[in-house]
Design a protein around this motif. Structure first.
Motif, PDB file in Angstrom:
ATOM      1  N   UNK A  22     105.719   3.418  58.023  1.00  0.00           N
ATOM      2  CA  UNK A  22     105.136   4.726  58.318  1.00  0.00           C
ATOM      3  C   UNK A  22     103.741   4.761  57.667  1.00  0.00           C
ATOM      4  N   UNK A  23     102.741   5.114  58.438  1.00  0.00           N
ATOM      5  CA  UNK A  23     101.363   5.074  57.925  1.00  0.00           C
ATOM      6  C   UNK A  23     100.800   6.495  57.855  1.00  0.00           C
ATOM      7  N   UNK A  24     100.301   6.873  56.661  1.00  0.00           N
ATOM      8  CA  UNK A  24      99.674   8.178  56.451  1.00  0.00           C
ATOM      9  C   UNK A  24      98.168   7.997  56.376  1.00  0.00           C
ATOM     10  N   UNK A  25      97.441   8.812  57.096  1.00  0.00           N
ATOM     11  CA  UNK A  25      95.976   8.755  57.099  1.00  0.00           C
ATOM     12  C   UNK A  25      95.438   9.238  55.751  1.00  0.00           C
ATOM     13  N   UNK A  26      94.170   8.935  55.439  1.00  0.00           N
ATOM     14  CA  UNK A  26      93.628   9.343  54.130  1.00  0.00           C
ATOM     15  C   UNK A  26      93.769  10.832  53.844  1.00  0.00           C
ATOM     16  N   UNK A  27      93.568  11.688  54.839  1.00  0.00           N
ATOM     17  CA  UNK A  27      93.629  13.135  54.621  1.00  0.00           C
ATOM     18  C   UNK A  27      95.054  13.683  54.567  1.00  0.00           C
ATOM     19  N   UNK A  28      96.063  12.842  54.732  1.00  0.00           N
ATOM     20  CA  UNK A  28      97.456  13.308  54.768  1.00  0.00           C
ATOM     21  C   UNK A  28      98.183  13.115  53.431  1.00  0.00           C
ATOM     22  N   UNK A  29      97.488  12.776  52.372  1.00  0.00           N
ATOM     23  CA  UNK A  29      98.172  12.485  51.105  1.00  0.00           C
ATOM     24  C   UNK A  29      98.958  13.693  50.601  1.00  0.00           C
ATOM     25  N   UNK A  30      98.322  14.869  50.582  1.00  0.00           N
ATOM     26  CA  UNK A  30      99.023  16.057  50.082  1.00  0.00           C
ATOM     27  C   UNK A  30     100.196  16.413  50.996  1.00  0.00           C
ATOM     28  N   UNK A  31      99.995  16.334  52.305  1.00  0.00           N
ATOM     29  CA  UNK A  31     101.072  16.682  53.227  1.00  0.00           C
ATOM     30  C   UNK A  31     102.252  15.718  53.145  1.00  0.00           C
ATOM     31  N   UNK A  32     101.981  14.421  52.993  1.00  0.00           N
ATOM     32  CA  UNK A  32     103.078  13.473  52.950  1.00  0.00           C
ATOM     33  C   UNK A  32     103.873  13.616  51.653  1.00  0.00           C
ATOM     34  N   UNK A  33     103.206  13.895  50.550  1.00  0.00           N
ATOM     35  CA  UNK A  33     103.953  14.091  49.299  1.00  0.00           C
ATOM     36  C   UNK A  33     104.735  15.402  49.317  1.00  0.00           C
ATOM     37  N   UNK A  34     104.234  16.398  50.007  1.00  0.00           N
ATOM     38  CA  UNK A  34     105.033  17.619  50.186  1.00  0.00           C
ATOM     39  C   UNK A  34     106.274  17.307  51.021  1.00  0.00           C
ATOM     40  N   UNK A  35     106.112  16.479  52.048  1.00  0.00           N
ATOM     41  CA  UNK A  35     107.249  16.118  52.893  1.00  0.00           C
ATOM     42  C   UNK A  35     108.249  15.243  52.146  1.00  0.00           C
ATOM     43  N   UNK A  36     107.779  14.458  51.170  1.00  0.00           N
ATOM     44  CA  UNK A  36     108.656  13.565  50.413  1.00  0.00           C
ATOM     45  C   UNK A  36     109.309  14.244  49.212  1.00  0.00           C
ATOM     46  N   UNK A  37     108.942  15.473  48.925  1.00  0.00           N
ATOM     47  CA  UNK A  37     109.433  16.143  47.724  1.00  0.00           C
ATOM     48  C   UNK A  37     110.950  16.257  47.720  1.00  0.00           C
ATOM     49  N   UNK A  38     111.545  16.595  48.852  1.00  0.00           N
ATOM     50  CA  UNK A  38     113.005  16.743  48.926  1.00  0.00           C
ATOM     51  C   UNK A  38     113.727  15.421  48.716  1.00  0.00           C
TER      52      UNK A  38
END
Length: 405
Positions: A196-212
């Motif tokens: 799964x590849x996250x773009x540079x601007x998606x760091x905050x969103x992906x870590x929010x999604x991974x929090x659970x």
């Protein structure tokens, strides 16, 4: 997420397992052509298609080869017919070797499925089995919508047949960096990893999604998604990589994290235990030596069963004889408080009593008949019939004496 592993068996280190989906028509033809080509080239020793019930609608293929020229590997691929969405045939592939799996061995997936070209068929075999849009051997960009991203990663974590890796791009990569990392992995891991590849601007969103899920991806790094249920003593920090260089170089840190994860005593994922049991118990592709050993085991098993049945029969016979002896002894012993009488000794007394009863009834009936005759005679003015007089000395006896005198 559930952290319990007590209800599932542990993945043996000798087992390689993968699961995917073929989206084109006639996947059984693609598998047959691929196996036939590998047998002709000597990559596998033999293959077969065991019969299955028509009700299941499944197709099964078996293959046997020798890794490193000496280690026997047995593999079984099952094609499951389409059921709802996503479309296509799901496939489940389980291979077991005679010793722990070596990641340098050829991938079993490439011995059943073609790597590419015309033999790949109209569709592709490397799709994720349950999540539409995900594929092995390719870069899977995360959705732009944070909620959709969260849903995808959560669903991916539940699918523990695959190893899911989330990679964050610190900066927009060049053409070389946009290539999938799977091509740089050893063959034993290449077709079990989904990137799964996250773009540079998606760091905050992906870590929010991974929090659970209890993990976090570093900037410019990567993290492995924990499966559900997670292995015992699982620590997400051990499966987090601080830096992944997307320049075509070997991702050594990521490879070390993958190796550590694979070595964990992980529970068998859903349906994997069933597939492994089928491989071990329903295997049909036997050599002559294996057939001879199987027949010997069957003969030994039947001999043990026959011996057990013979012992059981003897014990039953012995118990029956003891029961008959006990019953005979019980009949010979008189019961306390009940006089023991023989059948012959009871007959005379009973017969005499019955005789006396009949005599009393006979006298009673005769007296009643005489009284009724006397009453009828007095009413008509005629003497009673002499034949009906009593035999006690009166009546006909007296009249006879008077006439004779």
């Amino acid at each position: 997420m559930s952290n319990s592993t007590t209800d599932r068996a542990i993945v043996p280190q000798t087992v390689w397992a993968a699961r995917g989906r073929h989206t084109g028509p006639a996947p059984e033809d693609v598998v047959s052509r691929t196996l036939r080509r590998h047998k002709e080239s000597g990559d596998i020793d033999d293959f077969a298609e065991p019969p299955v019930t028509e009700e299941s609608g499944r197709r099964v293929f078996e293959a046997r080869w020798r890794a490193d020229g000496t280690v026997i590997v047995r593999a079984r691929l099952t094609l499951v017919p389409p059921q709802g969405r996503p479309q296509g045939h799901e496939w489940r592939l389980v291979a077991e070797a005679e010793r722990p799996w070596d990641e340098a061995w050829p991938s079993p997936a490439t011995l059943f499925w073609p790597e590419g070209g015309a033999d790949a068929g109209d569709g592709s075999w490397d799709h994720h089995p349950t999540i539409a849009g995900l594929r092995f051997r390719q870069v899977n960009a995360l959705p732009e919508d944070d909620k959709e991203m969260r849903r995808r990663l959560r669903d991916a974590a539940r699918e523990s047949w695959c190893l899911h890796v989330v990679v964050h791009e610190a900066m927009t990569p060049d053409e070389q960096g946009r290539l999938p990392l799977a091509r740089l992995l050893p063959p034993g891991l290449r077709h079990r990893v989904i990137e799964h590849r996250a773009a540079p601007q998606q760091l905050r969103g992906v870590n929010w999604a991974l929090k659970d899920l209890g993990v976090e991806v570093p900037r410019g790094g990567a993290v492995l998604l924990p499966p559900d249920p997670a292995p015992e003593d699982y620590d997400g920090r051990e499966h987090s990589v601080r830096s992944v260089f997307l320049d075509g170089s070997q991702p050594s840190a990521l490879l070390a994290a993958l190796r550590h994860f694979v070595a964990l005593p992980r529970p068998l994922p859903q349906h994997a235990e069933e597939a492994l049991t089928d491989l071990r118990e329903n295997w049909t592709l036997l050599t002559l030596q294996e057939q001879l050993e199987r027949e010997r085991r069957l003969v030994a098993m039947y001999a043990e069963a026959l011996e057990a049945m013979t012992k059981s029969r003897d014990l039953y016979k012995q118990a029956a004889e003891q029961a008959l002896e006990a019953l005979a002894a019980y009949r010979d012993v008189p019961s306390p408080g009940v006089p023991q009488q023989r059948p012959g000794s009871r007959t005379p007394g009973a017969l005499q009593q019955l005789t006396r009863t009949f005599e009393r009834l006979k006298l009673t009936a005769r007296n009643r008949q005489q009284e009724e005759s006397a009453a009828d005679a007095s009413a008509n003015g005629t003497p009673a019939d002499p034949a009906r007089e009593d035999d006690d000395g009166t009546g006909t006896g007296g009249d006879t004496d008077d006439r004779s005198s």
